[in-house]
Design an enzyme around this catalytic site. Structure first.
Site, PDB file in Angstrom:
ATOM      1  CB  THR A 177      58.132 -13.482  44.477  1.00  0.00           C
ATOM      2  OG1 THR A 177      58.535 -12.154  44.815  1.00  0.00           O
ATOM      3  CG2 THR A 177      57.627 -13.442  43.096  1.00  0.00           C
ATOM      4  N   GLY A 207      60.868  -4.308  41.485  1.00  0.00           N
ATOM      5  CA  GLY A 207      61.693  -5.370  41.279  1.00  0.00           C
ATOM      6  C   GLY A 207      61.741  -5.927  39.912  1.00  0.00           C
ATOM      7  CG  ASP A 208      62.714 -10.219  39.567  1.00  0.00           C
ATOM      8  OD1 ASP A 208      62.377  -9.723  40.773  1.00  0.00           O
ATOM      9  OD2 ASP A 208      62.626 -11.442  39.349  1.00  0.00           O
ATOM     10  N   GLY A 231      65.435  -8.917  43.325  1.00  0.00           N
ATOM     11  CA  GLY A 231      65.107  -8.551  42.148  1.00  0.00           C
ATOM     12  C   GLY A 231      66.282  -7.530  41.303  1.00  0.00           C
TER      13      GLY A 231
END
Ligand code: ASP
Length: 309
Positions: A177, A207-208, A231
């Site tokens: 990321t 994901g987060d 995540g």
């Protein structure tokens, strides 16, 4: 112009930190490959530094840094994103403005060249915060943002990584990321995060990164945060807002709060976090083997690293 607390010794203060993911290339990679990463991180940090040093906004700085990293095939975001279980690149991203807590986020989108700019449109439009899938893609089309076909997102490196993952699924996920956090000369904080998520994830998995308070957060009264890592772990532990809350409720510094969350609350090797506080301290911690990262500020700090500084 009086910049109040942001003016020290007559100098306007600003700060920026960025990451290119907690999943780094192996330490024994060739010098040439390591150098490619360092050059890309340096270029991204230079973009952010120049915007802030010229009095630009923290929002512009984090958006432009993340756009550069999305366009760079070395990182797991935009072009260079990992493949999901069906061989498709599904992208998540978010941006947040610490002045008023406005935010824009997208989940599981395809075709959008720069998801972070779509997030900014959604944020500035203000009607919604988080948009997913086809609706978000239609939003991008209506906003005349650049759309690309699947071939644009397909890189050999990620394709081969996915093929290996299909043969021998590993718990050790391929993370990468990208994100940036910044404080500008007006003392405003902003955060941006963009990702292809986890390699070989199920279609539709989010994901987060686009979940405000988990992978991305910014509030002028405390800090701006961007996370990278597993995540699911970051969502369960609401990592970004937890750091801000520890600062607010326990009167901890950004460094203490982030270290506590990354080292004591996250499971081992789950990832890393970058942050900037309202005094312009740029802080970076990770509990993984390394983290592609960089930090710069108005005192002359300018550092990029994959492992130790
Ligand atoms: N946090 C991202 C996700 O779980 C992955 C990463 O940071 O590499 O989607």
């Amino acid at each position: 112009m009086n910049h109040g607390k942001n003016c020290q010794d007559g100098k306007q203060r600003w700060a920026i930190a960025l990451h290119g993911g907690a999943g780094t290339i192996p330490r024994d990679s060739s010098e040439a490959r390591k150098q490619q990463h360092i050059v890309a991180l340096t270029e991204a940090l230079t973009i952010g530094r120049d915007i802030l040093a010229q009095g630009g906004t923290s929002l512009d700085a984090v958006e432009q840094v993340v756009r550069y990293l999305e366009d760079c095939p070395l990182f797991n975001a935009g072009r260079g994103a990992v493949f999901n279980r069906e061989g498709v690149n599904e992208l998540d991203a978010a941006i947040m403005d610490g002045r008023d807590l406005s935010a824009g986020a997208v989940a599981a989108v395809r075709y959008v060249k720069n998801p972070i700019s779509l997030c900014r449109r959604i944020m500035e439009d203000g009607e919604h915060v988080l948009m997913a899938g086809r609706g978000a893609e239609a939003y991008a089309r209506n906003s005349e943002l650049e759309l690309m076909d699947d071939a644009y997102f397909h890189t050999e490196y990620r394709y081969n990584q996915w093929q290996r993952e299909l043969e021998i699924p590993t718990a050790a996920v391929n993370r990468g990321t990208v994100g940036a956090v910044a404080m500008d000369v007006r003392g405003n904080l902003a955060s941006a995060t963009s990702t292809g998520g986890l390699a070989n994830k199920m279609p539709g998995r989010v994901g987060d990164s686009p979940v405000i308070g988990c992978g991305t957060f910014a509030d002028n009264t405390t800090c701006a945060i961007s996370c990278t890592g597993n995540g699911e772990e970051f969502i369960r532990k609401t990592v970004a807002s937890r750091i801000a809350l520890q600062m607010e409720l326990k009167a901890q510094s950004l460094d203490d709060a982030m270290k506590d969350v990354v080292m004591n609350r996250l499971s081992r090797d789950s990832g890393g976090v970058i942050g900037v506080d309202a005094q312009g301290n740029a802080v970076l911690h990770y509990n993984s083997a390394g983290m592609n990262r960089g930090a710069a500020d108005s005192t002359g700090r300018f550092q990029v690293a994959i492992w130790e500084w």
